[in-house]
Design a protein around this motif. Structure first.
Motif, PDB file in Angstrom:
ATOM      1  N   THR A  35      44.336 -18.169  -0.221  1.00  0.00           N
ATOM      2  CA  THR A  35      43.653 -17.798  -1.455  1.00  0.00           C
ATOM      3  C   THR A  35      44.582 -17.033  -2.381  1.00  0.00           C
ATOM      4  OG1 THR A  35      41.532 -17.667  -0.279  1.00  0.00           O
ATOM      5  CG2 THR A  35      41.675 -16.565  -2.416  1.00  0.00           C
ATOM      6  N   MET A  52      40.338 -16.727  -7.374  1.00  0.00           N
ATOM      7  CA  MET A  52      40.047 -16.338  -6.001  1.00  0.00           C
ATOM      8  C   MET A  52      38.632 -16.727  -5.575  1.00  0.00           C
ATOM      9  SD  MET A  52      41.912 -12.742  -5.193  1.00  0.00           S
ATOM     10  CE  MET A  52      43.690 -12.689  -4.998  1.00  0.00           C
ATOM     11  N   THR A 106      40.449 -22.038   1.738  1.00  0.00           N
ATOM     12  CA  THR A 106      40.548 -20.766   1.031  1.00  0.00           C
ATOM     13  C   THR A 106      39.401 -19.870   1.507  1.00  0.00           C
ATOM     14  OG1 THR A 106      39.214 -21.625  -0.794  1.00  0.00           O
ATOM     15  CG2 THR A 106      41.611 -21.824  -0.993  1.00  0.00           C
TER      16      THR A 106
END
Length: 267
Positions: free
Chosen positions: A57, A203, A222
């Motif tokens: 991430t 993110m 992620t």
């Protein structure tokens, strides 16, 4: 008397919605994350796959922010300082991620770079793997976060005008000197604001990367995707524990946002 009640009721409604939509979900996340104790929480966020998801991430976000920062500065300078054919089209393209669903954008990239896609044969011949690999996640994230930096800088540069830059050119300054001594210093707070928003969106991105990732644990997951996988596997404590990391990220983003807003409001 009735008029005095109106502001009170509006404030009460605002705080009620704030509590229901923000405070209550955050409380639920943390209460569930620590429901089996601190040891379980620590194990969930430090496991091998969790650390990989955090690292991936961060990697995807950093690359996306760098690329979008470079593009944002270039696009804002080009749009505000020059007139050229297709200028309005460029502005529309910058805004396009706001109008397109992330899932749809992920499907578009899948049709372009997948094995059966438009460039699939070329990529296979040259042993380039984009879909179900880190480059695919980066491409999807860059597209989704495309507008944030540019959209912060364009109105800022329009409001500032070009007088200082023209004065610098008349005094013999090179483009590099204009960039480092005039343009970027005037843009620093708006640029940081755009970078913070871009990083937060990167993110937390889920839809587009979900389509292109393949959900390969330890390779293309992620943090948001890993949280979904844990929840689907009925590991709710682990899922909420990892979700607290995204909550901390959101709180840090809000803090930096408030600081920048205070700085930009100063005369």
């Amino acid at each position: 008397m009735k008029l005095k009640l109106v502001p009170f009721l509006l404030i009460l409604i605002a705080y009620t919605l704030f509590g229901v939509l923000l405070i209550l979900p955050i409380y639920t996340v943390f209460s569930e994350a620590f429901s089996e104790g601190l040891d379980k929480y620590w194990f969930s966020i430090t496991s091998e796959y969790a650390l990989f998801a955090i690292g991936l991430t961060v990697k995807v976000s950093v690359v996306s922010v760098i690329l979008n920062t470079l593009f944002g500065i270039t696009a804002a300078f080009t749009i505000t300082r020059f007139s050229f054919p297709g200028k309005n089209l460029l502005v529309t393209i910058i805004d396009s991620p706001f109008a397109v669903s992330p899932v749809v954008s992920g499907l578009i990239f899948l049709l372009l770079f997948g094995r059966q896609g438009t460039f699939g044969d070329f990529l296979s011949e040259h042993h380039i793997k984009i879909v179900f690999n880190t480059p695919g996640l980066i491409i999807a994230t860059v597209f989704i976060t495309f507008p944030f930096v540019a959209r912060e800088l364009i109105p800022l540069m329009q409001s500032q005008g070009r007088e200082e830059e023209e004065a610098g050119l008349l005094l013999g300054a090179s483009f590099g000197q204009l960039l480092w001594r005039i343009i970027l210093p005037n843009l620093k707070w708006g640029l940081l604001y755009g970078i913070i928003l871009c990083n937060a969106r990167a993110m937390g991105e889920f839809g587009a990367v979900s389509v292109l990732s393949g959900h390969i644990r330890g390779k293309t997951t992620t943090l948001p995707l890993y949280i979904e996988m844990l929840y689907n596997e009925f590991d709710s404590v682990g899922a909420f524990a990892c979700a607290t990391l995204l909550v901390f990220l959101s709180l840090l983003t809000l803090i930096f946002k408030l600081i920048l807003e205070k700085r930009t409001e100063r005369p």
